[in-house]
Each structure stands twice: as C-alpha cells, then as structure tokens.
Design an enzyme around this catalytic site. Structure first.
Site, PDB file in Angstrom:
ATOM      1  N   ILE A 186      -6.735  10.075   2.330  1.00 45.43           N
ATOM      2  CA  ILE A 186      -8.179  11.047   2.109  1.00 45.43           C
ATOM      3  C   ILE A 186      -8.538  11.681   0.744  1.00 45.43           C
ATOM      4  CG2 ILE A 186      -9.203  13.545   2.953  1.00 45.43           C
ATOM      5  CD1 ILE A 186      -7.879  13.358   5.131  1.00 45.43           C
ATOM      6  N   GLU A 189      -9.639   8.270  -1.276  1.00 47.69           N
ATOM      7  CA  GLU A 189     -10.748   7.508  -0.701  1.00 47.69           C
ATOM      8  C   GLU A 189     -11.804   8.949  -1.170  1.00 47.69           C
ATOM      9  OE1 GLU A 189     -10.764   7.833   3.573  1.00 47.69           O
ATOM     10  OE2 GLU A 189     -10.263   5.448   3.402  1.00 47.69           O
ATOM     11  N   ALA A 347      -6.740   1.141   5.744  1.00 51.80           N
ATOM     12  CA  ALA A 347      -7.391   0.923   4.263  1.00 51.80           C
ATOM     13  C   ALA A 347      -7.861   1.601   4.003  1.00 51.80           C
ATOM     14  CB  ALA A 347      -9.195  -0.549   4.894  1.00 51.80           C
ATOM     15  N   HIS A 444     -14.384 -21.466  -1.289  1.00 47.38           N
ATOM     16  CA  HIS A 444     -14.995 -21.011  -2.109  1.00 47.38           C
ATOM     17  C   HIS A 444     -16.367 -21.035  -2.891  1.00 47.38           C
ATOM     18  CE1 HIS A 444     -13.728 -21.673  -6.912  1.00 47.38           C
ATOM     19  NE2 HIS A 444     -14.677 -22.780  -7.005  1.00 47.38           N
TER      20      HIS A 444
HETATM   21  P1  NDP Z   1      -1.934  11.566   4.645  1.00 48.75           P
HETATM   22  O1  NDP Z   1      -0.589  12.000   5.068  1.00 48.75           O
HETATM   23  O2  NDP Z   1      -1.755  10.244   4.360  1.00 48.75           O
HETATM   24  O3  NDP Z   1      -1.544  12.300   3.344  1.00 48.75           O
HETATM   25  C1  NDP Z   1      -1.236  13.346   2.651  1.00 48.75           C
HETATM   26  C2  NDP Z   1      -0.982  13.674   1.015  1.00 48.75           C
HETATM   27  O4  NDP Z   1      -0.571  15.319   1.258  1.00 48.75           O
HETATM   28  C3  NDP Z   1       0.882  13.073   1.101  1.00 48.75           C
HETATM   29  O5  NDP Z   1      -0.125  12.344  -0.576  1.00 48.75           O
HETATM   30  C4  NDP Z   1       1.311  14.130   1.278  1.00 48.75           C
HETATM   31  O6  NDP Z   1       2.058  14.311   0.293  1.00 48.75           O
HETATM   32  C5  NDP Z   1       0.411  14.963   0.518  1.00 48.75           C
HETATM   33  N1  NDP Z   1       1.078  16.880   1.133  1.00 48.75           N
HETATM   34  C6  NDP Z   1       1.646  17.069   2.294  1.00 48.75           C
HETATM   35  N2  NDP Z   1       1.890  18.027   1.998  1.00 48.75           N
HETATM   36  C7  NDP Z   1       1.445  18.723   0.643  1.00 48.75           C
HETATM   37  C8  NDP Z   1       1.532  19.605   0.245  1.00 48.75           C
HETATM   38  N3  NDP Z   1       2.219  20.929   1.290  1.00 48.75           N
HETATM   39  N4  NDP Z   1       1.387  19.905  -1.362  1.00 48.75           N
HETATM   40  C9  NDP Z   1       0.898  19.036  -2.069  1.00 48.75           C
HETATM   41  N5  NDP Z   1       0.679  17.765  -1.009  1.00 48.75           N
HETATM   42  C10 NDP Z   1       1.148  17.544   0.362  1.00 48.75           C
HETATM   43  O7  NDP Z   1      -2.476  12.394   5.292  1.00 48.75           O
HETATM   44  P2  NDP Z   1      -4.543  12.193   5.200  1.00 48.75           P
HETATM   45  O8  NDP Z   1      -4.763  13.814   5.113  1.00 48.75           O
HETATM   46  O9  NDP Z   1      -4.743  11.816   4.299  1.00 48.75           O
HETATM   47  O10 NDP Z   1      -5.018  11.512   6.369  1.00 48.75           O
HETATM   48  C11 NDP Z   1      -4.606  12.148   7.581  1.00 48.75           C
HETATM   49  C12 NDP Z   1      -4.272  10.502   8.472  1.00 48.75           C
HETATM   50  O11 NDP Z   1      -5.370  10.634   9.091  1.00 48.75           O
HETATM   51  C13 NDP Z   1      -4.115   9.431   7.352  1.00 48.75           C
HETATM   52  O12 NDP Z   1      -2.515   9.644   7.577  1.00 48.75           O
HETATM   53  C14 NDP Z   1      -4.517   8.450   8.497  1.00 48.75           C
HETATM   54  O13 NDP Z   1      -3.554   7.967   9.572  1.00 48.75           O
HETATM   55  C15 NDP Z   1      -5.583   8.905   8.859  1.00 48.75           C
HETATM   56  N6  NDP Z   1      -6.749   8.421   8.068  1.00 48.75           N
HETATM   57  C16 NDP Z   1      -7.026   7.511   7.777  1.00 48.75           C
HETATM   58  C17 NDP Z   1      -7.909   6.952   6.870  1.00 48.75           C
HETATM   59  C18 NDP Z   1      -8.514   5.558   6.819  1.00 48.75           C
HETATM   60  O14 NDP Z   1      -7.946   3.993   8.230  1.00 48.75           O
HETATM   61  N7  NDP Z   1      -9.346   5.320   6.176  1.00 48.75           N
HETATM   62  C19 NDP Z   1      -8.623   7.926   6.463  1.00 48.75           C
HETATM   63  C20 NDP Z   1      -8.552   9.706   6.551  1.00 48.75           C
HETATM   64  C21 NDP Z   1      -7.780   9.777   6.888  1.00 48.75           C
HETATM   65  P3  NDP Z   1       3.796  13.155   0.808  1.00 48.75           P
HETATM   66  O15 NDP Z   1       3.627  11.380   0.576  1.00 48.75           O
HETATM   67  O16 NDP Z   1       4.404  13.930  -0.330  1.00 48.75           O
HETATM   68  O17 NDP Z   1       4.093  13.529   1.628  1.00 48.75           O
END
Ligand code: NDP
Length: 455
Positions: A186, A189, A347, A444
């Site tokens: 998210i 994106e 994606a 192509h």
């Molecule tokens: P993600 O799990 O993808 O990313 C969460 C991010 O937040 C990571 O970078 C994580 O860091 C960081 N984070 C977590 N906790 C903290 C904190 N306390 N302080 C600072 N940073 C933090 O979650 P999203 O919310 O982006 O999306 C949730 C889910 O929704 C995705 O996993 C996916 O399954 C789904 N989704 C799918 C999409 C698609 O198909 N295109 C689009 C949007 C969502 P770290 O990596 O270090 O844990």
C-alpha cells in the site's frame, strides 16, 4: 420462531470471499444469508483494489500526457484536479456496490444489513449498531466468517492524526504534500499514485529497503525509479511523534529531524477484523490475532468456517474468492476441491508496476542451493518512454532450477507487468521448463518477448 430466520449458510461479510461463497452455495440450492454492516463489496471493491487501480490510471495519465510532448504531441500545461478524480472514483465504487448487491439478489441470497456477532455456534445476532443490545437472531447449520481485515496503525503518539488507506478514498482533494509510512504494497502504491498526481511525497520506511520478501533486484529498481520520479525516500527511519492538525502536521522521526506535512498516511499493514464478532460465545479459537483454519477452511468448531484475510493466510482478493468458492463446492456441491496455493501471482501497482510469481532468487537459493539456481535477466529502457526524460526501465527475471531446468520464479518491473505475469503464471503452474520458454516464438516488439529470448 419464524422460518425466515433459518438458513443453510450464514456468511458474515459481503467482501470478495463472502460474496463468492454465498453465490456459489446458493447456486446449489442452499438457503443463504449474507450479513454486512458496511457496504456490499468489501475492501477490494469499496476501499481497496478497485478504487486504488482507478487512481493508478489517473496518475499514469498525467505521466503519459507529460511524456506525449516528446512524441510531438503538444497539449500545453497539464494540471491535476484530484477533486474530480476522487469524485469519479467514488461514483464508480457506488455503481459497483449496487451491481454486487443486485448480483446477490439474482443469486437468491438474502442480504441482511447490520453487524453480525455470534450468540452460539448456530446463531448470529444482527444489530444496526455495534452498541445496540438487541437485534435480529438468525440461525444456520453452517456459518462462514469472511469479515476480512482492516488497516493497522503503529503505536505512535499522535497516530490518530494520520490517515489509513480507507481514508484516502474519502478525501475531497489530495494534499500538496504527504508523508507515507511503510514500505509494503500500500505504501509503494499510494506513494506512486500521489507522486504521479503532483503531490510531494516522503516515504518513511523502517527497514533498509522496500517490499520485504520481493525479489531484491526488483525492489531495488523500484526504489531507484521512485526516487528519480521525485519521491523522497527515508530508509531505516521510524516515526516517533505527530503533532498539529491535518493540513499542518509536524512529524518527528528517529534521526531527530522534524518534517512538516499536510498529512500522514499509515500503510503499516492490515490486521484481521476480529472485534465485535462474539467469537468467544461460539468458542472459536484465535491464534496470533487470526482465525486459524484447516484445509477445509474449518475453524476449531466443525460447522464454522473462515476464508480470506481474517485467516491471515495469503491476503489477496483472488485467494479469498477461490477459498470461498471451493468451500461452497465442498459443502453444498459435493465437489471435494481445494485452492491451489502454488504460484499465486502478486502485483504492486506502483510506478513502475511490479508483478511476480513463484520463488525469488533468494528463496530458490535457500531451497535448492546456489549451484542449482540459475538466473536469467533482461534490463532495458521502455520503448513507450523512449524519448521521455522519465527513462522508465524494465527488468525481467527468470529463476530456473539447473538440474530440472524448471522455471520456478518469474519477476518483473515495468509497464504491463501485472498483465504479463498473469500469463506467465499459467506457464509456471503447468511446470514449464526454460526450454519451453525458449521454444515459444517471440511476439515482437513487446516487453514480454524478453521472457522467451533470455540466454
Ligand atoms: P504490507 O505488509 O505489505 O507492508 C507493511 C509495511 O509496513 C512494511 O513495510 C512493514 O515493515 C511496515 N510496518 C509495519 N509495522 C510498522 C511500524 N510499526 N512502523 C513502521 N513501519 C511498519 O502491508 P500493507 O498495509 O501495504 O498491505 C496489507 C496487505 O494487503 C498486503 O500484504 C497484501 O496482502 C494486501 N494488498 C495487496 C495489494 C495488491 O495485490 N496489489 C495492494 C494492497 C494491499 P517491515 O517490512 O519491516 O515489516
């Protein structure tokens, strides 16, 4: 008790998984009720995949129009009216919401508007508001929990001043500048969408790179591209404090530097929506803040099932849909089939877009060893932006097992990645070998042809 309160299946939640299960079950003649307290369509349709992708298109239009000058098409200054974009996105969401409601009706499913919570293992209370004590009691032989997940904010002082992704779709206009927290789907994106629409974006990531778990070359390429497009990226930083009010926020981060911003978007993960379900009244067990299920999607209670994000397995719309349909096929259609979790494509609709299926290079090395892992790659400048200062590049990568020559991973960053990888996923699912890719004639000139000409 009136007979209209008895069903073969009650589905809690009218999102992707719940709608799919309800309609499939009804197609076998089951009497089905879906309970939804919010809008029919769930996260994907109302406040996720669909409105997000429309914003992505809006944001890409601006980039393409700006680049059009380099193809000799002069349309003067480009300005963005995010109010119109957001309003049109909401109208489309309204249309889809009605469409999904109609489809439920057509399928013969009863939609009950309200918040459902368990009273027992066969009974659900539906209330207009969570604070109400009374409501309608409905009963079913089987109950499916498909309530999904919700955005999670970290415990930061002032976090209540920040938005989550749900809020972004309800804004009247986008702010002039924003801090996005997180480095996942998210965050990448929305950082790209907003940057493309002319918002000054600062992305604060607690780790040392974006998109943990993705192929590292691909995520590094995204990092570079995002920075080239003007997104300020602060790695290894955590927000400590947010002060002020929306439109005039001051954000303090680890390095001691304070940032002023109109808004903060927390994209720091999602958590299963478990509160107010009365799970304890049905003795449904939780594990690490999710509902664990077995291969049949059954919880610890044999007539209560769960699909989608609430189980925190693979949190993607198509997975929830497939889990819901397979559940209904097994229980109501006497078809014992199960979702296949191999080769689930993913994606990220960042700019450039990323798509991937199968193992990353690192996962392949960990599983098969360095000597058994072959990597093929192609990196080139996108033709679509051939004349543009944007210089978007594409990176395509195949991960192959040396002994079997099986392609176990296919990764890409660049235009149309998601469309291309959806097709590549079929090849991987069929067990394609590198020679199958090689023997496929190229189409192509395309970006995807590079996948069949790699040596
Ligand atoms: P993600 O799990 O993808 O990313 C969460 C991010 O937040 C990571 O970078 C994580 O860091 C960081 N984070 C977590 N906790 C903290 C904190 N306390 N302080 C600072 N940073 C933090 O979650 P999203 O919310 O982006 O999306 C949730 C889910 O929704 C995705 O996993 C996916 O399954 C789904 N989704 C799918 C999409 C698609 O198909 N295109 C689009 C949007 C969502 P770290 O990596 O270090 O844990």
């Amino acid at each position: 008790m009136p007979s209209q309160d008895f069903f073969d299946l009650i589905v809690l939640g009218a999102g992707s998984g719940g709608l799919a299960a309800a309609k499939r079950a009804a197609s076998y003649g089951a009497r089905v009720a879906v309970i939804e307290g919010d809008r029919v369509g769930g996260t994907c349709v109302i406040r996720g995949c669909v409105p997000k992708k429309l914003l992505v298109y809006g944001s890409l239009y601006r980039e393409h129009i700006e680049a059009s000058g380099s193809f000799g098409i002069d349309i003067g200054n480009v300005s963005v009216d995010s109010k119109t974009l957001l309003s049109n996105v909401r109208k489309e969401v309204d249309r889809l919401n009605s469409r999904h409601t109609d489809l439920l009706k057509d399928a013969g499913v009863e939609l009950i508007i309200g918040w459902g919570s368990f009273i027992s293992q066969n009974c659900v209370l539906v209330r207009d508001n969570l604070s109400d004590n009374n409501g309608r009691k409905i009963f079913a032989e089987n109950i499916l929990i498909a309530v999904g997940s919700q955005p999670h904010k970290p415990e930061v002082s002032g976090a209540e001043l920040g938005w989550v992704s749900d809020d972004m779709f309800n804004l009247e206009t986008f702010p002039e500048n924003i801090i996005v927290v997180g480095g996942g789907f998210i965050a990448c994106e929305f950082a790209s969408i907003l940057n493309g629409l002319g918002v000054n974006v600062t992305l604060i990531v607690r780790g040392e790179k974006l998109l943990r778990g993705f192929d590292e070359e691909i995520s590094s390429e995204l990092q570079e591209r995002m920075q080239k497009k003007g997104i300020q990226l602060l790695l290894n930083q955590t927000i400590r404090l947010i002060e002020g009010s929306v439109g005039e926020l001051t954000i303090s981060i680890d390095n001691g530097i304070k940032h002023n911003s109109d808004g903060v978007l927390f994209a720091t993960g999602r958590k299963p929506l478990l509160s107010h379900l009365g799970l304890e009244l049905a003795s449904i067990k939780l594990e690490s803040n999710k509902i664990p299920v077995d291969i049949n999607q059954a919880t610890n209670i044999k007539n209560i099932f769960a699909v989608g994000d609430v189980t925190n397995n693979i949190n993607l719309t198509p997975v929830a849909i497939e889990e819901g349909r397979a559940f209904a096929d097994r229980i109501f259609g006497s078809k014992p089939r199960y979702p296949d979790y191999n080769n689930v494509p993913r994606a990220v609709f960042s700019n450039p877009e990323i798509a991937t299926v199968g193992l990353t290079e690192k996962q392949a090395i960990d599983r098969y060893g360095l000597n058994q892992t072959e990597i093929y790659r192609a990196k080139f400048k996108s033709m679509q932006m051939a004349f543009s200062r944007l210089e978007n590049r594409c990176l395509l990568k195949l991960v192959v097992i040396k002994s079997s020559q099986k392609v176990v991973g296919c990764h890409m960053i660049g235009e149309y990645s998601a469309e291309i990888i959806q097709m590549a996923a079929i090849a991987l699912q069929m067990g394609a070998r590198k020679s199958d890719f090689d023997q496929t004639m190229a189409l192509h000139p395309t970006i995807a042809e590079e996948f069949v000409t790699m040596s």
